[in-house]
Design a protein around this motif. Structure first.
Motif, PDB file in Angstrom:
ATOM      1  N   PRO A 215       0.871  -1.359  -0.109  1.00 39.88           N
ATOM      2  CA  PRO A 215       0.044  -0.200  -0.035  1.00 39.88           C
ATOM      3  C   PRO A 215       0.844   1.471  -0.162  1.00 39.88           C
ATOM      4  O   PRO A 215       1.842   1.284   0.704  1.00 39.88           O
ATOM      5  N   GLY A 216       0.319   2.263  -1.052  1.00 38.97           N
ATOM      6  CA  GLY A 216       1.222   3.652  -0.944  1.00 38.97           C
ATOM      7  C   GLY A 216       2.155   3.569  -2.024  1.00 38.97           C
ATOM      8  O   GLY A 216       2.713   4.662  -2.268  1.00 38.97           O
ATOM      9  N   THR A 217       2.439   2.441  -2.739  1.00 34.31           N
ATOM     10  CA  THR A 217       3.458   2.532  -3.548  1.00 34.31           C
ATOM     11  C   THR A 217       2.658   2.841  -5.308  1.00 34.31           C
ATOM     12  O   THR A 217       1.589   3.056  -5.281  1.00 34.31           O
ATOM     13  N   HIS A 218       3.593   3.518  -5.753  1.00 27.68           N
ATOM     14  CA  HIS A 218       3.252   4.142  -7.057  1.00 27.68           C
ATOM     15  C   HIS A 218       4.154   3.390  -8.105  1.00 27.68           C
ATOM     16  O   HIS A 218       5.446   3.084  -8.097  1.00 27.68           O
ATOM     17  N   VAL A 219       3.383   2.918  -9.068  1.00 25.90           N
ATOM     18  CA  VAL A 219       4.102   1.861 -10.176  1.00 25.90           C
ATOM     19  C   VAL A 219       3.986   2.444 -11.688  1.00 25.90           C
ATOM     20  O   VAL A 219       2.655   3.000 -11.835  1.00 25.90           O
ATOM     21  N   ASN A 220       4.781   2.641 -12.257  1.00 28.49           N
ATOM     22  CA  ASN A 220       4.883   3.141 -13.707  1.00 28.49           C
ATOM     23  C   ASN A 220       5.359   1.753 -14.685  1.00 28.49           C
ATOM     24  O   ASN A 220       6.401   1.294 -14.554  1.00 28.49           O
ATOM     25  N   LEU A 221       4.266   1.473 -15.660  1.00 29.72           N
ATOM     26  CA  LEU A 221       4.479   0.427 -16.424  1.00 29.72           C
ATOM     27  C   LEU A 221       4.725   1.222 -17.848  1.00 29.72           C
ATOM     28  O   LEU A 221       4.118   1.760 -18.500  1.00 29.72           O
ATOM     29  N   VAL A 222       6.166   0.817 -18.219  1.00 32.02           N
ATOM     30  CA  VAL A 222       6.524   1.493 -19.597  1.00 32.02           C
ATOM     31  C   VAL A 222       7.089   0.479 -20.488  1.00 32.02           C
ATOM     32  O   VAL A 222       6.878   0.880 -21.594  1.00 32.02           O
ATOM     33  N   GLY A 223       7.401  -0.879 -19.985  1.00 29.49           N
ATOM     34  CA  GLY A 223       8.078  -1.539 -21.085  1.00 29.49           C
ATOM     35  C   GLY A 223       7.361  -2.014 -22.218  1.00 29.49           C
ATOM     36  O   GLY A 223       7.707  -2.089 -23.327  1.00 29.49           O
ATOM     37  N   SER A 224       6.060  -2.546 -22.015  1.00 27.34           N
ATOM     38  CA  SER A 224       5.124  -3.075 -23.285  1.00 27.34           C
ATOM     39  C   SER A 224       4.240  -1.870 -23.701  1.00 27.34           C
ATOM     40  O   SER A 224       3.694  -1.384 -22.981  1.00 27.34           O
ATOM     41  N   SER A 225       4.410  -1.918 -24.957  1.00 30.80           N
ATOM     42  CA  SER A 225       3.714  -0.890 -25.716  1.00 30.80           C
ATOM     43  C   SER A 225       2.570  -1.247 -26.759  1.00 30.80           C
ATOM     44  O   SER A 225       2.214  -0.466 -27.553  1.00 30.80           O
ATOM     45  N   GLY A 226       2.229  -2.636 -26.502  1.00 33.10           N
ATOM     46  CA  GLY A 226       1.279  -3.057 -27.376  1.00 33.10           C
ATOM     47  C   GLY A 226       0.633  -4.278 -26.911  1.00 33.10           C
ATOM     48  O   GLY A 226       1.185  -4.750 -25.915  1.00 33.10           O
ATOM     49  N   PRO A 227      -0.441  -4.755 -27.338  1.00 32.82           N
ATOM     50  CA  PRO A 227      -1.195  -6.110 -26.941  1.00 32.82           C
ATOM     51  C   PRO A 227       0.017  -7.372 -26.938  1.00 32.82           C
ATOM     52  O   PRO A 227       0.870  -7.378 -27.821  1.00 32.82           O
ATOM     53  N   GLY A 228      -0.298  -8.117 -26.077  1.00 33.85           N
ATOM     54  CA  GLY A 228       0.713  -9.190 -25.938  1.00 33.85           C
ATOM     55  C   GLY A 228       1.571  -9.241 -24.810  1.00 33.85           C
ATOM     56  O   GLY A 228       1.140  -9.842 -23.734  1.00 33.85           O
ATOM     57  N   PRO A 229       2.768  -8.696 -24.748  1.00 34.83           N
ATOM     58  CA  PRO A 229       3.702  -9.037 -23.774  1.00 34.83           C
ATOM     59  C   PRO A 229       3.218  -8.320 -22.438  1.00 34.83           C
ATOM     60  O   PRO A 229       2.705  -6.956 -22.550  1.00 34.83           O
ATOM     61  N   VAL A 230       3.211  -8.675 -21.348  1.00 33.03           N
ATOM     62  CA  VAL A 230       2.719  -7.980 -20.183  1.00 33.03           C
ATOM     63  C   VAL A 230       4.027  -8.019 -19.047  1.00 33.03           C
ATOM     64  O   VAL A 230       4.799  -9.021 -18.920  1.00 33.03           O
ATOM     65  N   GLU A 231       4.233  -6.772 -18.295  1.00 34.05           N
ATOM     66  CA  GLU A 231       5.333  -6.896 -17.485  1.00 34.05           C
ATOM     67  C   GLU A 231       4.664  -7.348 -16.041  1.00 34.05           C
ATOM     68  O   GLU A 231       5.564  -7.691 -14.977  1.00 34.05           O
ATOM     69  N   VAL A 232       3.574  -7.085 -15.799  1.00 37.57           N
ATOM     70  CA  VAL A 232       2.894  -7.308 -14.270  1.00 37.57           C
ATOM     71  C   VAL A 232       1.654  -8.179 -14.165  1.00 37.57           C
ATOM     72  O   VAL A 232       1.169  -8.264 -15.481  1.00 37.57           O
ATOM     73  N   ASP A 233       1.232  -8.611 -13.372  1.00 40.22           N
ATOM     74  CA  ASP A 233       0.099  -9.637 -13.362  1.00 40.22           C
ATOM     75  C   ASP A 233      -1.290  -8.812 -13.071  1.00 40.22           C
ATOM     76  O   ASP A 233      -1.282  -7.567 -13.149  1.00 40.22           O
ATOM     77  N   SER A 234      -2.277  -9.504 -13.451  1.00 43.34           N
ATOM     78  CA  SER A 234      -3.493  -8.902 -13.435  1.00 43.34           C
ATOM     79  C   SER A 234      -4.089  -8.486 -11.952  1.00 43.34           C
ATOM     80  O   SER A 234      -4.834  -7.562 -11.723  1.00 43.34           O
ATOM     81  N   ALA A 235      -3.513  -8.942 -10.863  1.00 40.56           N
ATOM     82  CA  ALA A 235      -3.822  -8.866  -9.397  1.00 40.56           C
ATOM     83  C   ALA A 235      -3.252  -7.473  -9.396  1.00 40.56           C
ATOM     84  O   ALA A 235      -3.954  -6.407  -8.545  1.00 40.56           O
ATOM     85  N   LEU A 236      -2.081  -6.895  -9.670  1.00 38.91           N
ATOM     86  CA  LEU A 236      -1.684  -5.557  -9.482  1.00 38.91           C
ATOM     87  C   LEU A 236      -2.477  -4.475 -10.334  1.00 38.91           C
ATOM     88  O   LEU A 236      -3.004  -3.622 -10.002  1.00 38.91           O
ATOM     89  N   VAL A 237      -2.945  -4.933 -11.713  1.00 36.01           N
ATOM     90  CA  VAL A 237      -3.857  -3.835 -12.333  1.00 36.01           C
ATOM     91  C   VAL A 237      -5.087  -3.978 -11.310  1.00 36.01           C
ATOM     92  O   VAL A 237      -5.689  -2.789 -11.120  1.00 36.01           O
ATOM     93  N   ALA A 238      -5.685  -5.053 -10.869  1.00 36.59           N
ATOM     94  CA  ALA A 238      -6.975  -4.823 -10.260  1.00 36.59           C
ATOM     95  C   ALA A 238      -6.801  -4.127  -8.977  1.00 36.59           C
ATOM     96  O   ALA A 238      -7.800  -3.374  -8.449  1.00 36.59           O
ATOM     97  N   LYS A 239      -5.817  -3.889  -8.296  1.00 34.57           N
ATOM     98  CA  LYS A 239      -5.743  -3.623  -6.963  1.00 34.57           C
ATOM     99  C   LYS A 239      -5.146  -2.164  -7.090  1.00 34.57           C
ATOM    100  O   LYS A 239      -5.133  -1.341  -5.875  1.00 34.57           O
ATOM    101  N   SER A 240      -5.108  -1.565  -8.281  1.00 32.98           N
ATOM    102  CA  SER A 240      -4.375  -0.310  -8.294  1.00 32.98           C
ATOM    103  C   SER A 240      -5.417   0.719  -8.857  1.00 32.98           C
ATOM    104  O   SER A 240      -6.482   0.247  -9.237  1.00 32.98           O
TER     105      SER A 240
END
Length: 317
Positions: A215-240
């Motif tokens: 809790p309290g963290t800020h995350v920047n997702l930068v590496g993937s710029s198109g559909p397909g490759p993912v850098e983080v899991d769906s749990a992080l997407v959902a909780k943010s």
């Protein structure tokens, strides 16, 4: 140089003429303009040329009576650095009065600088004011530019770097020793201790997991710029609290969001706002110190054009 001459900015000229501080302000302004609807751009078009080889076009305009142009770029796997991609191409800038092309800029260098500047803008808007520990995940070109941009918006006292290649991590730690850079022991521990996390990888599967992010963290997702490759899991997407650079682009190309949405974990409404909306004060990016905020960077033509326009105008002062 005469006013009517076509200005040429190679990679060195871009580095010399486009400071991170200036680019951060240019990106801050243009992202507000994007969300306010005063800029114009189309979704990028991409042509696959085979595995690891893409040709892309990104047209846009900074306004009806402002600079316009396009970024034309190849995104190819780097044969000298397996796992990395090179973004080679041109940003072509036109003036708004006669429609003349006025500048041609090295797109790879502008992309490097403006991407890190955009992350810095988002971090300034979304991270806790007392954020002190930065985690950089990745060791490519964007690691370098983010290490130059992010300390301009937060007073980090600890910078931790993680990557799959220990030699590259050690090289970064040595180069940025003046910032107090250190090598991560393991990624999970580093993520649990971080206030700000930047993922800058070419990973095709998650390297960062929601259970690790506190809790309290800020995350920047930068590496993937198109559909397909993912850098983080769906749990992080959902909780943010999920903030996009562009909602339309995120629904089209933000891989981590698309995977979570297609699995029924989130809906389109999970995209809380664009970063421009936060900057304009329309939406609160962070409501308290326990929020996990997430910024998805896809990159936009107007960012490239804003950076190129600042570079061009600065050279003509």
């Amino acid at each position: 140089m005469k006013r009517e001459d076509l200005a040429i900015f190679d990679s060195q000229a871009v580095r010399d003429g486009l400071s991170y501080a200036d680019c951060i302000e240019a990106i801050r302004d243009v992202m507000q303009a994007l969300s306010a609807g005063t800029t114009r751009q189309l979704l990028r078009t991409m042509i696959s040329l085979g595995t690891g080889r893409t040709f892309a076009q990104m047209p846009g305009a900074l306004g009806d009576h402002d600079m316009f142009g396009t970024k034309t770029i190849s995104v190819f796997a780097d044969p000298l650095s397996p796992g990395l991609r090179r973004h080679r191409g041109l940003v072509v800038l036109f003036e708004p009065y006669e429609g003349r092309p006025v500048a041609v800029c090295d797109a790879e260098e502008i992309t490097h600088i403006r991407t890190a500047a955009a992350t810095a803008v988002a971090t300034d808007a979304l991270a806790r004011k007392d954020a002190r520990t930065l985690l950089i995940v990745g060791t490519g070109g964007q690691a370098h530019t983010h290490l130059k941009a992010l300390p301009l918006v937060r007073d980090f006292t600890r910078i931790v770097i993680w990557g799959r290649a220990p030699a590259k991590v050690d090289a970064l730690v040595e180069q940025y020793a003046h910032l107090g850079a250190e090598r991560a022991g393991d990624l999970e521990t580093a993520a649990r201790e971080a206030d700000v996390i930047c993922t800058l990888t070419t990973a095709s599967e998650p390297v960062l997991f929601g259970d690790w992010v506190q809790p309290g963290t800020h995350v920047n997702l930068v590496g993937s710029s198109g559909p397909g490759p993912v850098e983080v899991d769906s749990a992080l997407v959902a909780k943010s609290r999920y903030i996009a650079d562009s909602t339309a682009s995120a629904r089209d190309a933000a891989a981590e969001f698309l995977v979570a949405r297609d699995a029924g974990i989130v809906t389109d409404g999970h995209i809380l706002a664009e970063i421009g909306d936060v900057l304009l004060g329309r939406v609160a990016g962070r409501t308290g110190d326990q929020d996990i905020t997430l910024y998805k960077s896809l990159g936009h033509a107007v960012q490239d054009l804003a950076a190129a326009a600042h570079l061009y105008r600065s050279s003509h002062r």
